[in-house]
Structures are given as C-alpha cells and as structure tokens.
Design a protein around this motif. Structure first.
Motif, short mmCIF file in Angstrom:
data_model
loop_
_atom_site.label_atom_id
_atom_site.label_comp_id
_atom_site.label_asym_id
_atom_site.label_seq_id
_atom_site.Cartn_x
_atom_site.Cartn_y
_atom_site.Cartn_z
N ARG A 180 0.82 -1.21 0.00
CA ARG A 180 0.00 0.00 0.00
C ARG A 180 0.85 1.27 0.00
NH1 ARG A 180 -4.83 0.18 4.20
NH2 ARG A 180 -5.45 -1.58 2.91
N LYS A 181 1.95 1.23 0.76
CA LYS A 181 2.81 2.42 0.85
C LYS A 181 3.38 2.78 -0.51
CE LYS A 181 4.24 1.83 5.65
NZ LYS A 181 5.35 1.40 6.51
N LEU A 183 2.20 1.89 -3.41
CA LEU A 183 1.10 2.29 -4.31
C LEU A 183 0.73 3.75 -4.11
CD1 LEU A 183 -1.43 -0.67 -4.36
CD2 LEU A 183 -0.56 0.53 -6.35
N ASN A 184 0.85 4.19 -2.86
CA ASN A 184 0.46 5.58 -2.57
C ASN A 184 1.59 6.58 -2.83
OD1 ASN A 184 -2.12 4.88 -1.87
ND2 ASN A 184 -1.62 4.55 0.28
N GLY A 185 2.68 6.07 -3.42
CA GLY A 185 3.76 6.99 -3.77
C GLY A 185 4.80 7.14 -2.68
N GLN A 249 10.40 3.49 -3.89
CA GLN A 249 9.60 4.71 -3.75
C GLN A 249 9.29 5.23 -5.15
OE1 GLN A 249 10.96 7.68 -1.02
NE2 GLN A 249 9.04 8.81 -1.22
N LYS A 252 5.45 9.31 -6.82
CA LYS A 252 4.07 9.81 -6.79
C LYS A 252 3.11 8.67 -7.11
CE LYS A 252 4.03 11.31 -11.58
NZ LYS A 252 3.72 12.33 -12.55
N ARG A 253 1.87 8.86 -6.65
CA ARG A 253 0.83 7.86 -6.90
C ARG A 253 0.55 7.76 -8.41
NH1 ARG A 253 -4.38 7.00 -3.61
NH2 ARG A 253 -3.33 8.29 -2.08
N THR A 285 -0.39 1.52 -10.26
CA THR A 285 -1.83 1.49 -9.98
C THR A 285 -2.25 0.04 -9.84
OG1 THR A 285 -2.29 1.50 -12.36
CG2 THR A 285 -2.42 3.62 -11.21
N ARG A 286 -3.31 -0.20 -9.08
CA ARG A 286 -3.77 -1.56 -8.82
C ARG A 286 -4.55 -2.11 -10.01
NH1 ARG A 286 -6.13 -3.59 -3.16
NH2 ARG A 286 -6.38 -5.74 -3.74
#
Lengths: 377, 76
Positions: A180-181, A183-185, A249, A252-253, A285-286
C-alpha cells in the motif's frame, strides 16, 4: 478450476440433450499458479487453452475471453461463476461459484433426469502436467513481505515498438506487485516476479548470466533508477520464477515507469539459446480483478501445510492433507508433482496473512536480493 | 455469579465465532458483489466478445438457439 471433473460429468450426461456447454477461459486471478501467468497476446492465450485442455483432461469446449476481459466485465463475473442461458438469450440460472451438484439439480428440473448419471469417480480424470525441459524447485520462492496488490503492467510488444525485425516473444513474463505504501507513492515494497511461460518450452541458461532488470523514469520526474540482478546459481538450468522484493519509492501515486529486463533462455528441444532484452510499462496502480501471487490467499484458507506432516518426514502427503482440501492444495503448490508438499513448496504459504501474520518473518533489508538503487544500465 | 458466567460464555462464543465470521465475510462479500452487479435471472445476457480455440471470433450472442451452460475460470 478444481471442479472441472464435476462439470465434465454433467457435460457427458446433457450434451446430447440439446444443451451446450462452454468454459470461458479468463484472465488469471492468482498468476503463477502451476507456472501459468496471463498471456500477452491472442496467440499465447490460444496455446494456453490447448495446454489447459490437455492438463485438465476435459472434453468440455473451451473458449477464451478477450485479453481485456470483455466477457467477464459484461457478466460482472466472479472468478469461477456459472450461468445458464435459455435459447432466446435470457439468463435462467446463475451462481457466483461453479457448483456441479446444484447445476445438475437445475438441469434435472429444467431438462429432465438422466438414467445412470456419470460419476466423477468413473471418469478417472487425472491432471496431466507437461514435462518440463529442466528441473523445478531449485530456486526457493521468496517470502512476501506483506499484503501486496498486483500492478498494471504492459509489455512493449513488437507492434507497439514499431520494430522491423521479428522480436522474440516474452518467454519470461513479469508479475509486479506493490504494498500500500508504494502504491500511494511513499516508500514501500515492490515485488517483481519473472515467470517462464510454459507455452514456449524454454528454460533458464544460468551459466550465461542471470536475469537483471532496471526501472527507469522515462518522464524524468526525478525518480532514481533501480536495478537488480539474480545471484549466480550453481545449477545449470531450471524453470523456477526469478523473484525480487525491493525497497521502492515511486515518487508519486500512479507513476508510469519503464522496466527493462535481460535474461538468457534455451529451448527445451535444443534448437536455440538466446539472450533477450524486453521492456514493460510499470504503472503504480492496482490492476482490477487481480489478486495476489499464488500462495498468499491459500494461507488464509488452509494455514501452514507442513502442520499436516504427521509422520515428520518433511512431506505433507496427499494422505496426510485434509481430504476436502488435498486436491486444491496439491493442484496449486505441488510443484514437482510428487503428490506431496515439501518445505520449499510450502514456503509459498508462509506469506503474511491474517492467520500467519504473527509467525511470518518479514524480509529484512539486508536479506533482499542483490537489488540496489542508483546506477542503471 | 450467574451474570458473570453468562458474560464469560458470551465472550467464549464470540472468540470462537470470529475466525468463522472472518472466513464467511470473504465469501459472502464476493457473493454479495456478484448478486448485486451480475445480470439476474430473467434478464437478457449482455453481449461481449472473445475468441474460440482456433482463433476465430466468439460472442455470447452466438450461444442463442440452445440452452447454454457457461462457466468462467482461469483453468490453472
């Protein structure tokens, strides 16, 4: 689809009673199961259909969904759903998970009972796996560091790249997942798995060098390139996936990155060996409809398979596994097809899940494969 | 005392029920999503296209004319 024998029995009983049957082969929910990963091209999907028919030993006709999953999207289908449609195209029955028993009951009421219904046991259907040209199970599967989500990836196919010369197919196919981390950028974990596609009947050529990858940012948004390389293997060849878990990292998302992979394979029939360089768009993105690498969800269902090793011989054999779950467990994780699950195969079950979270040992930074940031090539 | 033992029994029951509920909720969630979004009995099957094992086009509407059983799966 563990319930194909049940469907096969119904098919044999009703195919001559003006009922038609179709299995719709769709995108793979848990890529990597039995070494199968989603096809990149229509030609590959057609080959997968033929392999599936042979492996399952079914005579039920199989058609394919489009590569974009148009049929499953139109039906808003669950992974293994069933529908019955009347001759006018009206839906008369549906179930979110295919169940041969209830389907038979429905057909008995709608079409009529058959004399001497076919029993699954009478069919003697056995899974037939194509003989691999090289050993399996020599490279231990990675333990996943936590719950991950499949990312949207797109291979740069020849027609996309506009190349004039014939490009080699994607012998090895990428499965990318992120936590999740990431994925969120933010700073998180990225899983990269490169799976040899069984339809090509090739194996890794280890003495020629391992598999390496690099991730770059074509949009030059300040992303530090990431590179990775498999260790040197002592054995000459195998067909196991090449896997990496790296600290990552994306900046960005939804970042769109470019992944380049290099590897060398040889044909199982001894006709060729070749180095390959291929590219993917890696989108943070998922992927819709994607679940997780084979193994993660299973832990939630059955726990640690080695706990069923009653005689302590290091193998959880068919006789030791719970009767109702033995088939699905062996189907998905018995990599060497010896009707038992060993510790290496079971390692796939140790991923962090609700049930195993407390026991699971997360992959630490210094245990990560030889992946590093900076440089690139 | 009676109140306490009833409370204890309730707590034990809840503890035992949690793993079962967790498993049911996963399946039930998937089932609920299917029930609410997927075409319902009595509705016309939507059309969409794929292809046959020989590569020729296939569409759901091609199945008309016979009672048809469709099963989706990834066949791994």
């Amino acid at each position: 689809m563990r319930n194909v024998p049940g469907l096969e029995a119904i098919y044999r009983d009703y195919k001559n009673k003006n009922v038609q049957f179709l299995i719709i082969y769709k995108s793979i929910v848990h890529p990597g199961t039995n070494g199968v990963i989603d096809a990149f091209t229509k030609e590959e999907r057609i080959k997968q259909l033929a392999l599936a028919k042979k492996r399952l030993g079914t005579t039920v006709p199989i058609v394919s969904d489009s590569l974009d999953g148009d049929i499953v999207k139109a039906l808003e289908s669950a992974p293994n759903a069933e529908f019955v449609v009347d001759p006018e195209g009206k839906l008369v029955y549906r179930k979110f998970w295919h169940d041969p028993a209830t389907l038979r009951t429905f057909l008995e009421e709608r079409v009529g009972k058959v004399d001497n219904p076919t029993k699954v046991a009478d069919l003697n259907m056995k899974l037939v796996f194509p003989k691999a040209g090289a050993p399996r199970g020599l490279v231990e599967p990675l333990k996943m560091p936590g719950r991950m989500a499949i990312l949207n990836t797109a291979p740069e196919l020849q027609e996309d790249a506009g190349a004039k010369d014939e490009a080699p197919p994607f012998f090895a196919k990428l499965l990318a997942e992120a936590d999740r981390k990431a994925l969120n950028g933010g700073e998180g974990k990225l899983y990269l798995g490169f799976y040899l596609d069984p339809v090509y009947q090739v194996h890794w050529n280890n003495p020629a060098g391992g598999l390496s990858f690099s991730i770059n940012d074509p949009n030059d948004a300040g992303f530090e390139p990431v590179v990775g390389q498999t260790p040197e293997y002592k054995h000459e060849t195998d067909v196991d996936p090449r896997e990496f878990v790296i600290n990552f990292q994306a900046q960005k998302r939804g970042a769109k990155l470019r992944l380049t992979v290099r590897y060398t394979i040889c044909d199982d029939n001894g006709k060729f060996c070749m180095p390959v360089e291929q590219h993917y768009t890696l989108e943070m993105t998922r992927k819709r409809g994607g679940a997780s690498r084979a193994g993660q969800w299973m832990t939630e269902l059955v726990g640690d398979p080695m706990s069923y090793d009653k005689n302590g011989d290091g193998l959880a054999s068919r006789d030791e596994l719970p009767k109702q779950r033995a088939m699905i467990m062996l189907l998905h994780y018995d990599r060497n097809h010896d009707e038992a699950i060993d510790k290496v195969e079971a390692a796939l079950f140790y991923d962090m899940t609700r049930m195993q979270q407390a026991k699971s040992r997360a992959v630490k930074k210094d245990e990560l494969p030889r992946a590093r940031t900076g440089g690139g090539h | 005392m009676i109140y306490m033992s009833r409370l204890s029994l309730l707590l034990v029951a809840l503890t035992l029920a949690v793993p079962v509920c967790a498993q049911q909720s996963f399946v039930e969630r998937m089932n609920q999503g299917f029930r609410s979004r997927s075409p319902k009995a009595g509705e016309m099957l939507p059309d969409a296209a794929g292809f046959r094992a020989d590569g020729t086009p296939f569409a759901l509407k091609d199945t008309r004319g016979k009672l048809t059983v469709l099963v989706t799966g990834c066949l791994t």
